[in-house]
Scaffold this motif. Sequence first.
Motif, short mmCIF file in Angstrom:
data_model
loop_
_atom_site.label_atom_id
_atom_site.label_comp_id
_atom_site.label_asym_id
_atom_site.label_seq_id
_atom_site.Cartn_x
_atom_site.Cartn_y
_atom_site.Cartn_z
N ASP A 1 27.94 -46.22 10.12
CA ASP A 1 28.22 -44.88 9.61
C ASP A 1 29.69 -44.55 9.92
N HIS A 2 30.57 -45.06 9.07
CA HIS A 2 32.00 -44.99 9.37
C HIS A 2 32.61 -43.65 8.97
N ASP A 3 32.22 -43.14 7.80
CA ASP A 3 32.82 -41.89 7.31
C ASP A 3 32.44 -40.72 8.21
N GLY A 4 33.42 -40.05 8.73
CA GLY A 4 33.16 -38.86 9.54
C GLY A 4 32.72 -39.15 10.96
N ALA A 5 32.51 -40.42 11.29
CA ALA A 5 32.06 -40.74 12.64
C ALA A 5 33.24 -40.72 13.60
N SER A 6 33.03 -40.17 14.77
CA SER A 6 34.08 -40.17 15.78
C SER A 6 34.26 -41.58 16.30
N PRO A 7 35.42 -41.92 16.84
CA PRO A 7 35.60 -43.26 17.41
C PRO A 7 34.54 -43.61 18.45
N ARG A 8 34.15 -42.60 19.23
CA ARG A 8 33.14 -42.86 20.26
C ARG A 8 31.79 -43.19 19.64
N ALA A 9 31.42 -42.43 18.58
CA ALA A 9 30.14 -42.68 17.92
C ALA A 9 30.13 -44.05 17.25
N LEU A 10 31.25 -44.42 16.63
CA LEU A 10 31.34 -45.72 15.98
C LEU A 10 31.27 -46.84 17.00
N GLN A 11 31.91 -46.65 18.13
CA GLN A 11 31.86 -47.64 19.20
C GLN A 11 30.43 -47.81 19.70
N GLN A 12 29.66 -46.70 19.76
CA GLN A 12 28.27 -46.79 20.21
C GLN A 12 27.42 -47.56 19.20
N GLN A 13 27.70 -47.35 17.91
CA GLN A 13 26.99 -48.11 16.88
C GLN A 13 27.22 -49.61 17.08
N ILE A 14 28.47 -49.97 17.29
CA ILE A 14 28.81 -51.38 17.48
C ILE A 14 28.12 -51.91 18.74
N ALA A 15 28.16 -51.13 19.81
CA ALA A 15 27.54 -51.55 21.07
C ALA A 15 26.03 -51.74 20.91
N ASP A 16 25.37 -50.87 20.13
CA ASP A 16 23.93 -51.00 19.90
C ASP A 16 23.61 -52.29 19.17
N LEU A 17 24.39 -52.60 18.13
CA LEU A 17 24.15 -53.84 17.39
C LEU A 17 24.39 -55.05 18.28
N ASP B 1 28.97 -66.00 13.66
CA ASP B 1 29.87 -65.44 12.66
C ASP B 1 29.46 -64.01 12.37
N CYS B 2 30.43 -63.10 12.32
CA CYS B 2 30.17 -61.70 11.99
C CYS B 2 31.10 -61.27 10.86
N THR B 3 30.55 -60.47 9.95
CA THR B 3 31.33 -60.00 8.81
C THR B 3 31.02 -58.53 8.56
N VAL B 4 32.07 -57.74 8.31
CA VAL B 4 31.89 -56.35 7.89
C VAL B 4 31.95 -56.33 6.37
N ARG B 5 30.89 -55.84 5.72
CA ARG B 5 30.78 -55.85 4.26
C ARG B 5 30.38 -54.47 3.75
N GLY B 6 30.41 -54.32 2.42
CA GLY B 6 29.90 -53.12 1.77
C GLY B 6 30.95 -52.06 1.56
N SER B 7 31.26 -51.76 0.30
CA SER B 7 32.31 -50.77 0.02
C SER B 7 31.80 -49.34 0.16
N GLN B 8 30.56 -49.08 -0.32
CA GLN B 8 30.01 -47.73 -0.25
C GLN B 8 29.43 -47.43 1.12
N THR B 9 28.54 -48.33 1.57
CA THR B 9 27.91 -48.18 2.88
C THR B 9 28.23 -49.41 3.71
N PRO B 10 29.27 -49.37 4.52
CA PRO B 10 29.64 -50.57 5.30
C PRO B 10 28.54 -50.99 6.25
N TYR B 11 28.40 -52.29 6.42
CA TYR B 11 27.44 -52.80 7.39
C TYR B 11 28.01 -54.06 8.04
N LEU B 12 27.51 -54.34 9.22
CA LEU B 12 27.93 -55.52 9.96
C LEU B 12 26.81 -56.54 9.91
N SER B 13 27.09 -57.75 9.47
CA SER B 13 26.10 -58.82 9.47
C SER B 13 26.50 -59.86 10.52
#
Length: 616
Positions: A315-331, A283-295
């Motif tokens: 790091d969603h605010d200001g992150a490029s789609p590519r950078a956000l995708q890399q964050q997800i891939a790292d997790l 199970d995965c959930t995206v949480r956190g209004s100020q600083t989003p995180y994936l658990s």
Amino acid sequence: MTTEAFARPAVQKIFGLADLFLPDGTHVKLGKRARALMAMLAVSPAQSLSRDYIIQMLWGRSYREQGQISLRQCLSELRRELPETMLAADNRAIWLNPGKVQTEIDVLVAQSSNDDFVAGLSRLGRPFDSLFLPGAFEQWSADAGRSLTDRLRIEVHRRLSRQRAASQWEAVNRLAAAWLLREPSDSEANAALVLSQTEQGQTANARSTYDAFAGPASQPAIMLHPSAAPLLVVRAVREDVPLGLGLAIREEFAEGLSRFRELRIALPAAGAGEPRGPGYTLDCTVRGSQTPYLSARLATKDVGEVLWTDRQALDHDGASPRALQQQIADLVARVVATLVPTIADDAIMRPEPPVGPTYIAYLRARSLSIAPASHEAALASARALQQLISNDPDFIPAYAPLARLLNTDYFYTRLGSTGPGHRAQAQTLSNVAYASDSKDAHVNSLMGWCALRRQAWDEAERHFNEVVWLNPLNFDRLNEAGDGLVYLGEIDRGERLIESARALRGRFDAYYWNDIGKVRLFRGELDSACDAFEAGGDSLIWTPVYAAIAFALAGRNPASMRERALARLKICWPDREAMTVDRILTFFHFHHPFRLKEPQQLMESGLRQAFAGKLA
């Protein structure tokens, strides 16, 4: 402090309170990092560590200059509190002078009386219980604690064997019972306790001990196909924060998990029911209004028992789609690399395994083959795997671990126990597995190592490259491919894979230090190689041998490392065969298929220097 000389060494406690006691019983009160430094020096095989390594372990989160300042302050504290003759340092390293400090394990192992040994064993706490320093030291202390526990285990097994041979059943009973309070799953101690109780006529106690260890037999409530692997249901990603990332995250998990042959992956559609039967859920959930995180959470499918959790900020605010995708891939990479061994370990322990009977037998045999405690355990694993193949030649998972045992003297548990015939059998097993599934990363790794040993260099490199392409999320496979490339002379590429494997594993373990030490040795970074091999301990057969080689080539005194190497080699040395330098080299060359002459000649030269005058 005083220059008073003591006839006996001081004792550095490791288990429980990590404190130092002088021979007269004086408790030396030190700060946390000073205690940590003394513990690191005491358990280091040479009782010597480089300044850079100490800074990395104790002040790794500080800037280098700040770490150097902190180390100097720590040394000043030690010089104030310790006898002047105990500690020495120069601009490169810090060390304990010979004979000045020993650990309580050294004291315990030297006990000749069984009663004193059992009493001392009963008083030991857990390694480094009182020393918690987040970061690199935390991982170092965990690895060092396992190595020290392994040393204790070897000593306990040695004493039990001697007592059994002398029919000292009461002594066997007391020692086995004391050890099992620490290590209740130790099969050899359990067997010794059952035997001693039987020999003393305590039949009921023997039956109770056996049942407590083996557990009552039971049948799964739902019958699975005999070869069914664990089922993992990847559920839809919940989003408490509307970022619209759920589908992308789930697809990343599906892609990563599909690379592993050890799982059956199910991705039920929205509104559809989940597959019936036992298994696991992710199970995965995206949480956190100020600083989003994936658990992420792994649990059993039947009762929802949580086995593992992890989380990572996004790091969603200001992150490029590519950078956000890399964050997800790292997790996803970190989660996936952890899921497979966690599920396998849990499946083995369950009274009602969530896998088919053939697969659970395979998991148990494979687990025994990964790091067998003895030659007999390795042979038992090989027999079990061979039996699985005989019963069902189409059960491909059993082929790779059996071939690995046949390729490596039953994983180095008895040198000389396999030869060209066994390696030919390993090649045949690999060929069958590869013909069945050429996209299996484990099989490609095995094919690469078989090719290395046949000196088919190009074929080996092709398979190692295939491993990386097929499954870049499996740290074991990456480590095997990286080490293989080092033997092929591709040192830079090999190092990158070894470091990637370490990052996925999330810790510095004995395999990492063993392999990265070779990289540094072949580059001529001798001091750094010495540090790496020291950090690796002696749980792996070749690490202390490499350490002795590195010390000799670096111009350091290799005596202490040589003794550690000889002690480790004796554990797996062939019976009734003299240990000579030439015989060690024979085994060394059998297991080290270098493509280039230079590293082979370097290792041989260092080995002869390290053991000169000690062996014929």
